[in-house]
Every structure is written in structure tokens, then in C-alpha cells.
Design an enzyme around this catalytic site. Structure first.
Site, PDB file in Angstrom:
ATOM      1  CE1 TYR A   5      28.540 -66.780  15.822  1.00  0.00           C
ATOM      2  CE2 TYR A   5      27.397 -65.003  14.685  1.00  0.00           C
ATOM      3  CZ  TYR A   5      27.508 -65.860  15.765  1.00  0.00           C
ATOM      4  OH  TYR A   5      26.594 -65.789  16.784  1.00  0.00           O
ATOM      5  CE  LYS A  37      24.511 -59.358  11.490  1.00  0.00           C
ATOM      6  NZ  LYS A  37      25.372 -60.499  11.299  1.00  0.00           N
ATOM      7  CG  ASP A  45      25.441 -66.951   6.704  1.00  0.00           C
ATOM      8  OD1 ASP A  45      24.632 -66.011   6.556  1.00  0.00           O
ATOM      9  OD2 ASP A  45      25.893 -67.291   7.818  1.00  0.00           O
TER      10      ASP A  45
HETATM   11  C1  LIG Z   1      25.148 -61.947  12.042  1.00  0.00           C
HETATM   12  C2  LIG Z   1      25.344 -63.188  11.298  1.00  0.00           C
HETATM   13  C3  LIG Z   1      24.615 -64.362  11.577  1.00  0.00           C
HETATM   14  C4  LIG Z   1      23.716 -64.481  12.780  1.00  0.00           C
HETATM   15  O1  LIG Z   1      22.634 -63.629  12.727  1.00  0.00           O
HETATM   16  P1  LIG Z   1      21.878 -63.243  14.101  1.00  0.00           P
HETATM   17  O2  LIG Z   1      20.739 -62.405  13.659  1.00  0.00           O
HETATM   18  O3  LIG Z   1      22.888 -62.545  14.949  1.00  0.00           O
HETATM   19  O4  LIG Z   1      21.443 -64.526  14.724  1.00  0.00           O
HETATM   20  C5  LIG Z   1      24.771 -65.446  10.744  1.00  0.00           C
HETATM   21  N1  LIG Z   1      25.597 -65.401   9.682  1.00  0.00           N
HETATM   22  C6  LIG Z   1      26.326 -64.307   9.391  1.00  0.00           C
HETATM   23  C7  LIG Z   1      27.191 -64.308   8.179  1.00  0.00           C
HETATM   24  C8  LIG Z   1      26.232 -63.174  10.193  1.00  0.00           C
HETATM   25  O5  LIG Z   1      26.976 -62.104   9.917  1.00  0.00           O
END
Ligand SMILES: *Cc1c(COP(=O)(O)O)cnc(C)c1O
Length: 424
Positions: free
Chosen positions: A141, A264, A236
Site C-alpha cells: 500500500y 508517519k 516507500d
Molecule cells: C500509511 C502509508 C502510506 C500513506 O500515508 P498516509 O499518510 O496515510 O497518506 C503510504 N505508504 C505506506 C507504506 C504506508 O504505510
């Protein structure tokens, strides 16, 4: 105030009663709780019930809820203005902290969420290479950007949503999906589309099909293949940055991506994302280069000071070993409880994040993750909630520990989990 009455009101006003899908607890059944407040490792719902929290806002709160250093940084800054729409000094400080902890990141652009970071990184990769295709891995994701919602994990997986309504087929077709940990499939995709692939985006440790670790050689193979075809690697690290180590997953696995996405923990609980990488790539971003990307609230001073306070405290404490020790104590305790009850399970853990899968199979990609008994997970979740243990309300997510979790918290959580599992 009652959770259920408030949730009914919420449902009449907001789709599903929530601002983000998984919060509706649809995947686990039962009514969601509404939060009144949180402190340290604890969270209280509107009925006053207390929970030991292992959701931790889905990852940002590595120092626990309302850490004094973060709270005072934010309240001090609030007195001086909430947003300027011009560059503030805190952006420089946070950029320095990021650049000095991640060797692959020479320049950084701040945005307001992880989604924005990955969307912008994809645009940058396409702009830099002049190519169209994006390769992602099944079950990873990367936020809800159009190009990345194809075969996505997290809430998309949890709710069984096909992933692409609202995303035109012409757009979806430009995203090529490969199973996680499958080097052969990746090579095959490059043999077919190689000259047109702008980038491979990957969670270096997957957290959104539940925690799934990269097999030995997988991340290296991504680097080698992209290099030989002139494509970029986007790492990511929205979950893993400052979670696995000071330098994130790339430090742990000794990787060197072209672009890194952050989120995060970097915002310490405030809305913040970032993308960064090699100078030569980042110089393509406007206004230095032609790839446009902007934000009214980008570099927001409250988010900056929350991030700075969080990272400084983290670097001072260097809590990674202790966090892992506590996490392993929790996972081995849960493993024993489940084994004693004869419940088949797999626990994938790294540093202070982990997922319990109710399956006999080794979980190394999205297919094997889906072998988990989700009905059983739902019951497990609800029993834990009743006992006062809050975990992610979805199978395909990670539990998180924070520096606020104590030995006593873990002992108490294990007692409660044992009671819950007894009636599973
Ligand atoms: C949480 C997450 C996102 C998205 O971040 P948001 O702040 O919710 O838009 C993208 N990539 C990874 C790996 C994530 O865990």
C-alpha cells in the site's frame, strides 16, 4: 456518552461514520470505539474505558501518545502562528535531521501525508525518466493515489474492494503488479516493458498486507534490474522510517534507493509526509526543475516542530534494541498462548512492528497473507477489545510498540490476551 449513539450520528454525517475506512471496524465486526483521549501507551474511549494501545495511530507514535516534548514543542509554536505560507526555519532543521540520518537522501521536499509523498515521487520518477509505467508489488500500500491503488494492501485489502473504481482503466493500465518477493516475475515484467518503466515502488518491509519481510536478495534484485534498464527505485518508508532504525529499512538492509518516501513517525502524530533522494533527481522538482508539486500547508510549522521534537527524542534515547526486546517478549508470549490453545498461527515481526496471521503457511507475499483466517482474526480482535487491548482493526496491518510501553504494560497485555484467547 455512548460509543454507539455517537457512531450513529457520525454515520449520518460522514461516509461510514469515519474519515478513513478501516476506522469503521467493518472488517472485524462490532461497533467501532470513539476516542476521547490518549496518553503514553493508553487510550480512552468516550465511555471512559481504558485500552493498552498497540494501534498507535497506525505507526506515527513511536514515543507514545502526547509525549511531553512533542506537546510542548507544538503548543509553543502554536503561539507563534499556525501557518505562514512561506518558508520557516523549522523546515531547515527537520530537513537537516532527515538528510543526516538517511544517506540516500540528499534533498527533501515536505508534503502533508504519505499519500502525497508517494504520488509526488511517482510523478518525479516519470518526469525524470520520461517514461510511463510504474511497477508495484501485490499487497503493498502506497497511499490512495490513482496510480498506486491497483492491488493495494491496507484498507483496500481489508475491505475486499477491487481497488480501482474511480480510477480510469487507462490510468490503472500503467501500473504493473508483481508478487512481493518474486524476483522472476519482476524480471519478466522488465523483459516485456523495460524500456518504458519509470520506476519500481516498494515497501522495503511490507506493513500493509500485514508485516512481510523481504527475502534475502529481493531488494538487491530490484536495485540491479532497475539499474540495468535505467528505471528508478522508490523506497516507500512511510511506515519504516525511524521505526526500524535511525536510517530506516535502507540502513538495516544496506540499500540505496533513488527516491525515499517518508511519513508517519516523521511528523510525530501531526500531518506530514516527505520525499527525498539523490540531489540530481530532486533538482527536477519545481521550482528548481520542471516537475510541479506544491502545497498551501506544506512545511507547516506545527508539523515541523512535532517532527523535530520526535526525532531528537528518538535519537537521544536510541531505543531500538529495547523496543525490539519488549516486542519479542510480547510476540513470544502471544505465540505461547495461541499454541497452548492449538491455534495455528504465524507471527511476522521486525523491530517494534509485527502481525499475527492465523495460518499454518509461511507468509511471504499477499497470496500467503490471505491464507489467514480472517473470521478468526475478527473474533480475536473483538475479544481483545473487550479485555482492554486495542490492536489494528484489520488483519492486514501491523501492531506497533512505542517507548511509552513498559514491561508492566506487556505483562498486563499478555494476561488480557490469554483471557481473550481462552474464549476464542
Ligand atoms: C500509511 C502509508 C502510506 C500513506 O500515508 P498516509 O499518510 O496515510 O497518506 C503510504 N505508504 C505506506 C507504506 C504506508 O504505510
Amino acid at each position: 456518552m455512548k460509543n454507539s449513539e455517537l457512531f450513529q450520528r457520525a454515520k449520518s454525517l460522514m461516509p461510514g461514520g469515519v474519515s478513513s475506512p478501516v476506522r469503521a471496524f467493518k472488517a472485524v465486526g462490532g461497533e467501532p470505539i470513539l476516542v476521547a483521549r490518549a496518553q503514553g501507551s493508553r487510550l480512552w474511549d468516550v465511555e471512559g474505558k481504558e485500552y493498552i494501545d498497540f494501534l498507535m495511530s497506525w505507526g506515527p507514535l513511536i514515543l507514545g501518545h502526547a509525549h511531553p516534548a512533542v506537546v510542548s514543542a507544538v503548543s509553543e509554536q502554536a503561539q507563534k502562528g499556525l501557518s505562514y505560507g512561506l518558508t520557516n526555519i523549522h523546515e531547515i532543521t527537520l530537513a537537516e535531521l532527515v538528510v543526516s540520518s538517511m544517506p540516500s537522501v540528499e534533498m527533501v521536499r515536505f508534503v502533508s501525508s504519505g499519500t502525497e509523498a508517494t504520488m509526488s515521487a511517482i510523478r518525479l520518477a516519470r518526469g525524470y525518466t520520461g517514461r510511463r509505467y510504474v511497477v508495484k508489488f501485490d499487497g503493498c500500500y502506497h497511499g490512495h493515489g490513482d496510480a498506486l491503488l491497483v492491488s493495494a494492501g491496507s484498507g483496500v485489502a481489508t475491505l475486499g474492494i477491487p481497488g480501482t473504481p474511480g480510477v480510469p482503466e487507462e490510468v490503472a493500465r500503467l501500473t504493473l503488479v508483481v508478487p512481493y518477493n518474486d524476483v522472476e516475475a519482476l524480471e519478466e515484467v522488465f523483459r516485456r516493458y523495460g524500456e518504458e518503466i519509470a520506476c519500481v515502488i516498494v515497501e522495503p518491509v511490507a506493513g500493509n498486507m500485514g508485516v512481510v519481510l523481504p527475502k534475502e536478495g529481493f531488494l538487491e534484485a530490484i536495485r540491479d534490474i532497475t539499474r540495468s534498464y535505467g528505471a528508478l527505485v522508490i523506497c516507500d518508508e512511510v511506515i519504516t522510517n525511524f521505526r526500524l532504525s535511525k536510517g530506516g529499512a535502507q540502513e538495516l538492509f544496506d540499500r540505496d534507493p533513488d527516491i525515499t518516501c517518508m511519513g508517519k513517525i516523521i511528523g510525530g502524530g501531526m500531518p506530514l509526509g516527505a520525499y527525498g533522494g539523490r540531489r540530481e533527481v530532486m533538482e527536477k522538482v519545481a521550482p528548481e526543475g520542471p516537475v510541479y508539486q506544491a502545497g498551501t500547508l506544506s512545511g507547516n510549522p506545527l508539523s515541523m516542530v512535532a517532527g523535530i521534537a520526535t526525532l531528537r527524542e528518538l535519537f537521544r534515547l536510541n531505543p531500538y534494541e529495547e523496543l525490539e526486546r519488549l516486542t519479542k517478549k510480547l510476540t513470544s508470549g502471544i505465540g505461547e498462548v495461541l499454541s497452548r490453545k492449538g491455534i495455528a498461527h504465524r507471527i511476522n515481526q521486525i523491530a517494534s512492528m509485527f502481525t499475527i496471521f492465523f495460518t499454518e503457511k509461511e507468509v511471504y507475499d499477499y497470496q500467503t497473507a490471505k491464507s489467514s483466517d480472517r473470521e478468526l482474526f475478527g473474533r480475536f480482535f473483538r475479544l481483545l477489545l473487550k479485555e482492554g487491548v486495542l490492536i489494528p482493526p484489520a488483519q492486514f496491518e501491523a501492531w506497533f510498540l512505542s517507548t511509552a510501553h513498559t514491561e508492566e504494560d506487556i505483562d498486563l497485555a499478555l494476561e488480557r490476551i490469554e483471557r481473550a484467547v481462552a474464549s476464542l
